[in-house]
Design a protein around this motif. Sequence first.
Motif, short mmCIF file in Angstrom:
data_model
loop_
_atom_site.label_atom_id
_atom_site.label_comp_id
_atom_site.label_asym_id
_atom_site.label_seq_id
_atom_site.Cartn_x
_atom_site.Cartn_y
_atom_site.Cartn_z
N ALA A 50 52.13 31.26 50.25
CA ALA A 50 51.82 31.80 48.93
C ALA A 50 53.03 31.70 48.00
O ALA A 50 52.89 31.32 46.83
N VAL A 51 54.22 32.02 48.51
CA VAL A 51 55.44 31.96 47.69
C VAL A 51 55.75 30.53 47.30
O VAL A 51 56.09 30.24 46.13
N THR A 191 47.62 36.55 52.27
CA THR A 191 48.82 37.39 52.33
C THR A 191 48.46 38.87 52.18
O THR A 191 48.98 39.73 52.89
N GLY A 192 47.56 39.16 51.23
CA GLY A 192 47.15 40.55 51.02
C GLY A 192 46.44 41.14 52.23
O GLY A 192 46.73 42.27 52.65
N LEU A 193 45.53 40.38 52.83
CA LEU A 193 44.79 40.87 54.00
C LEU A 193 45.71 41.09 55.19
O LEU A 193 45.62 42.11 55.89
N LEU A 220 54.87 23.95 56.67
CA LEU A 220 53.87 22.98 57.13
C LEU A 220 52.48 23.29 56.57
O LEU A 220 51.74 22.38 56.19
N ALA A 221 52.12 24.58 56.53
CA ALA A 221 50.82 24.96 55.97
C ALA A 221 50.74 24.57 54.49
O ALA A 221 49.72 24.02 54.04
N SER A 222 51.81 24.82 53.74
CA SER A 222 51.83 24.50 52.31
C SER A 222 51.73 22.99 52.09
O SER A 222 50.89 22.52 51.31
N ILE A 223 52.57 22.24 52.79
CA ILE A 223 52.59 20.78 52.60
C ILE A 223 51.27 20.17 53.05
O ILE A 223 50.71 19.29 52.39
#
Length: 298
Positions: A50-51, A191-193, A220-223
């Motif tokens: 998220a960031v 992120t909130g959950l 890795l998740a972001s890319i």
Amino acid sequence: MNQANAHTLHGIGFAVLATACFATLDTTTRHISAGMSVLVALWFRYAIQAVITTAVVLPGRGLAVLQTKHPRFQLARGLLLFACSILAFYSLKYMPVGEFTSIALLAPLVITLLAAWMLQEKIRPLRWLLVAGGFLGTLVIIRPGSQHFDWTLILPLMLVATNSGFQILTSKMAKIEDPITVHFYTGWIGTGLSSLILPFVWEMPSDWVVWLQLLLMGVLASIGHFFLILAYGRAPAATLTPYMYTQIGFAVLAGWLVFDHLPDQWTFLGMGLVALCGALGAWLTVRENRIVIQPPES
């Protein structure tokens, strides 16, 4: 090579890169889950993604990235992906990466069944045969009634069902929402959950190696998801789906390099059957689409 073909090749390249990222993410998840809480690792995975997404997107888009016409769909997609993530993380805690990936990639075949049931779509006999072949491959992998079968194998099967609903909703939203906005909301909803759960499961990562692995998971998740956005922006989903099964190969390779694990010959057979049926199903979709859009002969 014309521009359309070049875009398609670029889309395929981004899709393969995304599968490599996801296979590496799964391998890192399995490695780190042996020494710390799965739910803490999940929070780091979502928070870092998220960031990073916000840092990349916000300067160019500003607050416009928050504009959505369907907030309920955004929330539902975030909830479904969060459920998928929990099932995936716990699956990887208990089973090898290659076998997990093969079962998880049943989702496109399950979507065929859902389309027949929910949308009243007419399914050709060849598609039913491919669906049956994919499920047969899964049975070969898990082998109910043998010493290879364990209750934890139910987790990736639950993931397939949840992921199928997620993919159907994603396909619907792709036509009505900006994909960058969808990706932005998904990261922050996750992120909130996970933050709601975090106080009950928190434990401090033990050393710098664990911190590095947690950071790697988020990156890795972001890319990987950005590569998917780029891929789907350049080629149709039906064209890209066969190449998604390269993730099985990456997963087996990573499992061998990191855990010194190779599936047995029967498991390899089941994995190959799942990949073959899934890829042929996607190819059939491309072929059917080509038939539909061909102009009538004069």
